[in-house]
Each structure stands twice: as C-alpha cells, then as structure tokens.
Design an enzyme around this catalytic site. Structure first.
Site, PDB file in Angstrom:
ATOM      1  N   ASP A   1      -6.037   1.947  12.589  1.00 55.82           N
ATOM      2  CA  ASP A   1      -7.635   1.319  12.173  1.00 55.82           C
ATOM      3  C   ASP A   1      -8.197   1.496  13.533  1.00 55.82           C
ATOM      4  O   ASP A   1      -9.452   1.236  13.426  1.00 55.82           O
ATOM      5  CB  ASP A   1      -7.036   0.091  11.689  1.00 55.82           C
ATOM      6  CG  ASP A   1      -6.543   0.030  10.344  1.00 55.82           C
ATOM      7  OD1 ASP A   1      -5.451   0.351  10.029  1.00 55.82           O
ATOM      8  OD2 ASP A   1      -7.415  -0.366   9.399  1.00 55.82           O
TER       9      ASP A   1
ATOM     10  N   GLN B   1       0.920  -1.287  -0.039  1.00 53.55           N
ATOM     11  CA  GLN B   1      -0.044  -0.188   0.036  1.00 53.55           C
ATOM     12  C   GLN B   1       0.986   1.255   0.063  1.00 53.55           C
ATOM     13  O   GLN B   1       0.492   2.252  -0.301  1.00 53.55           O
ATOM     14  CB  GLN B   1      -0.890   0.175   1.164  1.00 53.55           C
ATOM     15  CG  GLN B   1      -2.056  -1.010   1.285  1.00 53.55           C
ATOM     16  CD  GLN B   1      -1.540  -2.405   1.917  1.00 53.55           C
ATOM     17  OE1 GLN B   1      -0.317  -2.370   2.153  1.00 53.55           O
ATOM     18  NE2 GLN B   1      -2.592  -2.800   2.627  1.00 53.55           N
TER      19      GLN B   1
END
Lengths: 332, 332
Positions: A229, A188
């Site tokens: 997260d 990513q």
C-alpha cells in the site's frame, strides 16, 4: 488476454463512479454506485475497495465530484481537493492519499482554465491508462526474475496483477502454481486472489495463514510475491497485516521475497507511517456472526511494516531493485 | 482455585460419558452423552473434544463400553481394546491412542479377575486423578522458569493448563498477560483459550494468526507456550497446525519456546508420524457458511511438526528439559 475484474475495480462514469464490491466476492459480483462524498467514504471505510481501487476511487471521485458541484476553476478545485484528501486520509490513514493530491496538483498547472474540467479529465484518464500499462509492464519485469514454472506464495490481493503475471508466464510457455494464504480477517486471499486466479484457469492452493511455515517446508516455494500500500525511501513496505510474518519466514526458508510497489514519494522512514487500527469487531465477527465473545479484547492493525532487510527485490514500473538500489534512487 | 472446564472435559458416568462440546464454546456450554462406539467416534471425528479430552475419552470409553457389553475378563477386554484402539486411531491418526492401549495393558496384569471391571475401573480412575495432579504440577515447574509477570503468546488450547498456570502465577503475586492466536480454521485460540482465560479473570489479547510477527515485535513477549498432541524421542513435537510457524518466529525474535508435553513413548522420529489431513471443507467454511468457493483446492493438515531445534524447553511432569536433555532420557 482476459483481465481480472480486480485489475480495474473502479469505473469512472462522469457524474458517478461504479465500484466493484470486493466484500461481496467471490459469491456475488456486484457494483456500487458512488454519487457523493458520503458514498465514497463508506466504500473506503467498509473496505468495499482497497489497494489499487483506492487510487482509482480518489482520482475518479475528484473528477465526478467536480462535475457534480460545478467546480470548474483550478482555484476552486484546489480548495476542494484539500478537503477530499483530508476526508479520504481520515477514512484510511495508512494509504498516502496526499501523494495523489500532489500528483493531481502537477496536472493543474497545465490545465487550460477555459475548458478546465474536460481538460483535467482528459489528463487524469490518460494518466490512469498509462498507469495500467505500467502495471502490466511491471509483471513482465517480475516474470523475468522468477524461477521457471514458479511456485508462488502470496497473501491478500494485488489488484489483478497476479493474474496478469500468470498470463505472462503462460505466454512464455510456463506453468505457474499459486499458494494463497487466506488472509484473516477479511479473507482477501481466499475471496479475491484464489478466486481470480482460479477463474483465469491457473493452479491455486488455498491455506490458512498459520500453515505458512509448513507450506514453505513441503512445497519447494520459488518466491513470495506481495503488493504494498505504501513504501518508504529506505525500502520498507507497508502492506496488509501478515506480510511481515511471511517475510520473516521467507528469509528463514531462504525463499526470495518480491514486492510489487510504487515510488516511495515522500515517506522517508517507517517511523513516519501511521498504522491503521481497525475496530476489533472486524476480527471477532465473520459477516454478522460473532466467532468470539463481543467483549473479548482483540488487536487488529490492518497493516504491518516489512523492513527492507527482508525484501529481495522491490518491483517498480521501471525495473526490479534491491532495497539498497531502491534507497539510492531517492537519495539523489 | 477455579479450574477451567477444559481441564477435565470428559466425565465418566459408569455406563456413559459426558463430553464437553468444545465446538459449541464459547457461546454455549453443553455436554454430549456418549453411549456407544459410534457416539465416541463422532465426537472424535467432529472434534467435539481434542487434546487431553481424547485421552480421557479413550480411557473412560474403554471402561463404559466394557460395562455396557459385559466385558468382564481380561481376555475379552484385551480383544475389545484392540478393536477400539484401531477405530480411535482411524478417526484421528495423529494422536497416539496405541500408547494408551499399552498403558491400560500394564494395568491389566494387576487386575483381579474375580472383580475385573470394578478393579480396572478403580485403577484407571486413580491413574487419571494422578495425571491431573501431575498436570497441575507441570504448570508449577513452568511457572518457575518464566520471566516475572510474563507476557505469554500461545495458540490453540492446552486443555485448561494455561488457566492453571495463570492462577499459579497469581498465587505467586505475579500478573501474567496472554496474547492468543485465533488458530484457524477451528478457532480454538479465540473460542477456547481466550475464553477460559478471560472467564478466569486474566488479561487476554486476541489476534489473527497472520499478525504474529508484529505481536512479537511490539509486545515484548516473554515466552511462547504451547501444548503437544505427541512428541518424539528426538524432542520434536506434533501439535496443532500453526505451532511450527510460531516456533520459527519465536527463534527469530529470540523468545523462549516452551512446550507442555508428555513422555515420548515409542515414537522415535518425526518421520514415523502420520499427519492427519482433514477435509478441505473445514477450511472453506465457517460453520455451515462457505467463506470461499466450494470448488477451491485447499490444504488442511490438522497438525504440524516442530523440530527440536526450535524448542527451548519441553515441560514434562517431572521437570523442564532442553531437547538435548529430553533426548538423553530416551536413549537409556
């Protein structure tokens, strides 16, 4: 101001959703139609969207699913959202979908039953709008505590917020430079962060994850910036695997470590967090090609936990807080 | 005792060499014929062999090249080896080929001119033989200072020595377990080390380089063991990029850090070491497939320098030495 496509990677279209396929970036920019629960869970499990995209997917899917299945009373909706939260949580256990459920439940109390779906939709869309403004404000808060013309080291992807930060710094007359860790196994860092920053015209240096100590040593890094997260009330953060390694090294090299994060909600301690272990094949393969023998035993925790002691400031919607200040907010 | 094919990856066949193609492992075990200088330099530049293989390639190539080109006096040989050392050093600047040249020069003094090539060949082959016995002895030295049934974390590949270590531990009735960092971008950890250890029947866990802090935290690692391409008289080591990151983390987690190394020769300080920067394409691609846009700016130093302060013991042919003890040996 040009916004990164990763800043709002899921679009609500009424009966369906349009989801930016992050797994195809940077070579293809394509969108996936999500029409039903099975589509939504596939998108989650196969990491077609992640981070902020998961939040958008959840809120928007609850709406489109209700439209499709004519769920038009709060009682029916309540029952359905219970099921959806469970399914979403099973697909990605580390992400706290039940927090979003709780949040939608607070809306439900104010929704007029007579025009249930339209009213809920208005409330949720207005909420998402305000969230995006808060995210843009959060990078402004961060821009004020960074060293001038900062050299920023990062990993994974913070859903377009680093582009927004770079643009805010540019507006202030500064020239930021980015050092992006590629973030195996899904890359990513290289596929999303390096790409979006370069597309937006900023200076980016990509490096392999194992180079990080040398990158600190040689490049006078001003700050590490990561997303999260999830965070706990004690100020620990749960983020993409690799974050903890970065944090330990940042402390060693005496570089401030900043985390863009959300309220801690009801996760008290890092002991309450289940870390998702993903299939080892995701590490053994690149795309469809095996890069190590399929029989090789391999570990792939998708996230790690960075204890509060390694974090300089948690950057929230309403300010930048040391872990100690962050803890105090939840002790009330 | 089964020896790893990586322990002696280059074979001398008189007029040519047979080089194990490490870039094709673990899926194909094939050997490349090296017949001339251009073949040898290709093998080096394209990292078909590395680490100990480079030493074998240099010594053996000097011999086969002399056979092929009828270089049969020490004067001619001397001139030729100067050229070869320069060419080899240009191909891989971090590796100290001139040390090997100096070493061959000490042989030359004792070689009978009448039977120059045969005599030199005997001397060099005997020397390589003794070197391999010393390497096997070095792992015995290491086996004695490890905790019982050690959990060993490593990266890249130590040319078959970890298999030899594991077999020595097994002989002592111990069960070692290995945690192998995949070592981007060339994945020598997954493709070579994890493969050779698994082939030899030992327990191996592969992980992505960025997971290393979590691997330390969760697995009660007994020791980090790495090789080195070069060491300095001050006890610093030059090894595959990623070693420095591992060393900093090992210190943080209070895990001993051992390095299998050779004499320091004439590299005084880490300031005298040129680090090879390899083409960024090697990082941007996996095989022929680009995994990031070709225009992306990227950093790829192939090695890093781990300062002596992070090293617990340097494991040499004649003993295990703290950096301080190691330094004292070269001060004489």
């Amino acid at each position: 101001m040009k916004i990164s496509p990763l800043f709002h990677p899921v679009e609500y279209k009424g009966n369906y959703l349009s989801v930016l396929d992050e797994s195809a970036l940077p070579f293809k920019k394509r969108y996936i139609r999500v029409r039903n629960l099975s589509d939504a869970l596939d998108v989650l499990k196969n990491m077609k969207t992640r981070a902020f995209g998961q939040l958008l997917l959840f809120y928007y899917f609850c709406l489109s699913d209700a439209r499709l299945n004519q769920i038009n009373t709060s009682k029916k909706f309540n029952r359905r959202i219970n099921v959806l939260t469970k399914k979403f949580s099973q697909a990605r256990p580390t992400f706290a979908f039940y927090q979003f459920q709780n949040h939608i439940n607070t809306f439900l109390k104010e929704v007029k039953e007579a025009d249930f779906l339209n009213d809920l939709e208005r409330k949720i869309l207005t909420y998402i709008d305000s969230l995006q403004r808060l995210r843009l404000n959060r990078v402004k808060i961060l821009s004020r505590i960074l060293a001038p013309n900062p050299k920023i080291l990062t990993l994974c992807n913070v859903s377009g917020e680093l582009v927004a930060l770079a643009q805010e710094l540019k507006r202030q007359g500064q020239i930021p430079e980015f050092f992006v860790s590629e973030t195996r196994p899904y890359l990513q860092g290289s596929r999303l962060t390096a790409w979006e920053l370069k597309e937006a015209g900023f200076r980016v240096n990509l490096f392999c994850d194992n180079q990080v100590a040398m990158v600190f040593l040689k490049n006078n890094i001003s700050a590490v910036i990561v997303g999260s997260d999830r965070s706990t009330k004690e100020g620990d953060i749960i983020n993409k695997i690799g974050t903890y390694t970065l944090a330990v090294l940042a402390k060693h090299f005496n570089v401030p470590f900043y985390c863009l994060t959300q309220p801690a909600a009801d996760t008290r301690s890092r002991k309450d967090v289940e870390i998702e272990f993903r299939p080892k094949e995701e590490l053994l393969r690149y795309g469809r090609k095996f890069i190590a023998p399929p029989t090789q035993k391999a570990l792939y925790p998708a996230f790690d936990i960075t204890p509060a002691e390694y974090i300089t400031k948690l950057i929230c919607f309403d300010g930048a807080f040391s872990p100690e200040e962050f803890r105090k907010r939840w002790q009330k």
